[in-house]
Design an enzyme around this catalytic site. Sequence first.
Site, mmCIF file in Angstrom:
data_model
loop_
_atom_site.group_PDB
_atom_site.id
_atom_site.type_symbol
_atom_site.label_atom_id
_atom_site.label_comp_id
_atom_site.label_asym_id
_atom_site.label_seq_id
_atom_site.Cartn_x
_atom_site.Cartn_y
_atom_site.Cartn_z
ATOM 1 N N ALA A 22 -16.807 11.377 -18.076
ATOM 2 C CA ALA A 22 -15.730 12.353 -18.292
ATOM 3 C C ALA A 22 -14.527 12.014 -17.428
ATOM 4 O O ALA A 22 -13.818 12.883 -16.934
ATOM 5 C CB ALA A 22 -16.241 13.761 -17.976
ATOM 6 N N HIS A 46 -13.788 -9.676 -24.287
ATOM 7 C CA HIS A 46 -12.741 -8.841 -23.715
ATOM 8 C C HIS A 46 -12.495 -9.335 -22.303
ATOM 9 O O HIS A 46 -13.065 -8.885 -21.354
ATOM 10 C CB HIS A 46 -13.198 -7.386 -23.692
ATOM 11 N N ARG A 66 -2.572 -3.951 -28.618
ATOM 12 C CA ARG A 66 -1.622 -4.423 -27.583
ATOM 13 C C ARG A 66 -0.759 -5.558 -28.144
ATOM 14 O O ARG A 66 0.453 -5.581 -27.968
ATOM 15 C CB ARG A 66 -2.400 -4.911 -26.356
HETATM 16 O O1 TXD Z 1 -11.172 -2.181 -23.693
HETATM 17 C C1 TXD Z 1 -12.010 -1.719 -22.993
HETATM 18 N N1 TXD Z 1 -13.287 -1.829 -23.323
HETATM 19 C C2 TXD Z 1 -11.664 -1.000 -21.744
HETATM 20 C C3 TXD Z 1 -12.695 -0.672 -20.820
HETATM 21 C C4 TXD Z 1 -10.326 -0.609 -21.478
HETATM 22 C C5 TXD Z 1 -10.039 0.137 -20.367
HETATM 23 C C6 TXD Z 1 -11.045 0.560 -19.408
HETATM 24 N N2 TXD Z 1 -12.327 0.009 -19.643
HETATM 25 C C7 TXD Z 1 -13.470 0.462 -18.856
HETATM 26 O O2 TXD Z 1 -13.870 1.768 -19.289
HETATM 27 C C8 TXD Z 1 -13.261 0.637 -17.385
HETATM 28 O O3 TXD Z 1 -13.260 -0.606 -16.719
HETATM 29 C C9 TXD Z 1 -14.456 1.497 -17.027
HETATM 30 O O4 TXD Z 1 -15.605 0.676 -16.922
HETATM 31 C C10 TXD Z 1 -14.620 2.403 -18.240
HETATM 32 C C11 TXD Z 1 -14.151 3.835 -18.044
HETATM 33 O O5 TXD Z 1 -12.808 3.843 -17.659
HETATM 34 P P1 TXD Z 1 -12.135 5.207 -17.098
HETATM 35 O O6 TXD Z 1 -10.703 4.903 -16.843
HETATM 36 O O7 TXD Z 1 -12.475 6.361 -17.955
HETATM 37 O O8 TXD Z 1 -12.895 5.360 -15.704
HETATM 38 P P2 TXD Z 1 -13.079 6.674 -14.811
HETATM 39 O O9 TXD Z 1 -11.913 7.570 -14.943
HETATM 40 O O10 TXD Z 1 -13.471 6.210 -13.442
HETATM 41 O O11 TXD Z 1 -14.335 7.391 -15.479
HETATM 42 C C12 TXD Z 1 -15.617 6.897 -15.387
HETATM 43 C C13 TXD Z 1 -16.521 8.082 -15.246
HETATM 44 C C14 TXD Z 1 -16.333 8.848 -13.927
HETATM 45 O O12 TXD Z 1 -16.006 10.193 -14.188
HETATM 46 C C15 TXD Z 1 -17.691 8.728 -13.235
HETATM 47 O O13 TXD Z 1 -18.064 9.903 -12.541
HETATM 48 C C16 TXD Z 1 -18.587 8.496 -14.442
HETATM 49 O O14 TXD Z 1 -17.860 7.630 -15.289
HETATM 50 N N3 TXD Z 1 -19.871 7.925 -14.084
HETATM 51 C C17 TXD Z 1 -20.991 8.251 -14.753
HETATM 52 N N4 TXD Z 1 -21.182 9.042 -15.816
HETATM 53 C C18 TXD Z 1 -22.447 9.159 -16.262
HETATM 54 N N5 TXD Z 1 -23.494 8.503 -15.720
HETATM 55 C C19 TXD Z 1 -23.327 7.695 -14.663
HETATM 56 N N6 TXD Z 1 -24.369 7.050 -14.097
HETATM 57 C C20 TXD Z 1 -22.020 7.536 -14.142
HETATM 58 N N7 TXD Z 1 -21.515 6.814 -13.107
HETATM 59 C C21 TXD Z 1 -20.202 7.064 -13.080
#
Ligand code: TXD
Length: 324
Positions: free
Chosen positions: A16, A181, A157
């Site tokens: 989230a 990617h 992009r």
């Molecule tokens: O093109 C693509 N595939 C991407 C991928 C483009 C942009 C970003 N990309 C990747 O998406 C980025 O490198 C991250 O690995 C993910 C998620 O990016 P986001 O910007 O949403 O990261 P956040 O804001 O840090 O959110 C990640 C959430 C955060 O709230 C954590 O508390 C939660 O993940 N989190 C978890 N949720 C559930 N279960 C577990 N174990 C967990 N660990 C962390």
Amino acid sequence: MRFLAQKKHKIALIGAGNIGGTLAHLCLLKDLGDIVLFDVKEGLPQGKALDLMQSAALDNIDCSILGTNDYKYIEGANIVIVTAGSPRKPGMTRDDLLNINATVMNEVGEAIKTYCPTAFVICVTNPLDAMVYLLQHSSGLPDNQIIGMAGVLDSSRFRFFLADHFKVSLKNVDAFVLGGHGDSMVPLTQLSHVNGVSLEEHVLQGTLEANDLAALIQRTRMGGGEIVNLLKVGSAFYAPAASAICMAEAVLFDQHLLVSAASKLYASYGVKRPMFLGVPTVLSGLGVEKIIELPLTKEEQENLNISIKAVEDQINDLERLGFI
Ligand code: TXD
């Protein structure tokens, strides 16, 4: 339920954070179905769900968003979009994330196996091609039921950079990016068009300088990093969320949409071992309906081989670290 033609879709968003929250907002605005927003951080999904429901009141959208730290609520989901994990920080490579996010993928895969083994799963977490591989491993999903989101974003992009360069409407630009990617992704110049003319043809006709094309391709390859460096904290989230929603809609509404998605390959496109790689994929109600094998030029295949090698290395690392 007698008069209900079809049950509402259920969409589970795992993570989230920036992308997860934006995904929930898009699902709400598009009225895609009932939403479950899961995160391990206590309060985060609940707070975002409440905020979103209050925005739904302004838009008069009757939908339900449940914020939770308990996986049991994803039970019966039709679509799962996984963004859980850590985002890339400035100076960090995608590969640095492997260790942290692999553990998360194992947890998420177990939850999918337990609560919604028939869902279509879209993995977004980086390093994408390795994480979707691991998520399939831990969830046990069949090949047609899981993909990784990257190519849709990389292609959009590239489209944006082209439209900006040519000063034309985005509607007059289509673009296709293959491969992993990462910095080795492969933008396809014969299959990308501005005003109906391929980029190769533009170069031949002198309407696009070869140097400019090379710069646009390079900017696309580094597209994620450019935003990371500007934001300083976190990484891109609006376009990644919009890209995952495009894929979810293709499946929910049986669109037979051709996109670039990280799909499971065994021997096509020159791969030597099973892996997920960004290739032209038709998405429909069947999930991955078909993977299209395009004829590539020698140079494109050579570039793709670099991508394949990068993904192979990540999978080898997962093996070495004991994740698979
Ligand atoms: O093109 C693509 N595939 C991407 C991928 C483009 C942009 C970003 N990309 C990747 O998406 C980025 O490198 C991250 O690995 C993910 C998620 O990016 P986001 O910007 O949403 O990261 P956040 O804001 O840090 O959110 C990640 C959430 C955060 O709230 C954590 O508390 C939660 O993940 N989190 C978890 N949720 C559930 N279960 C577990 N174990 C967990 N660990 C962390």
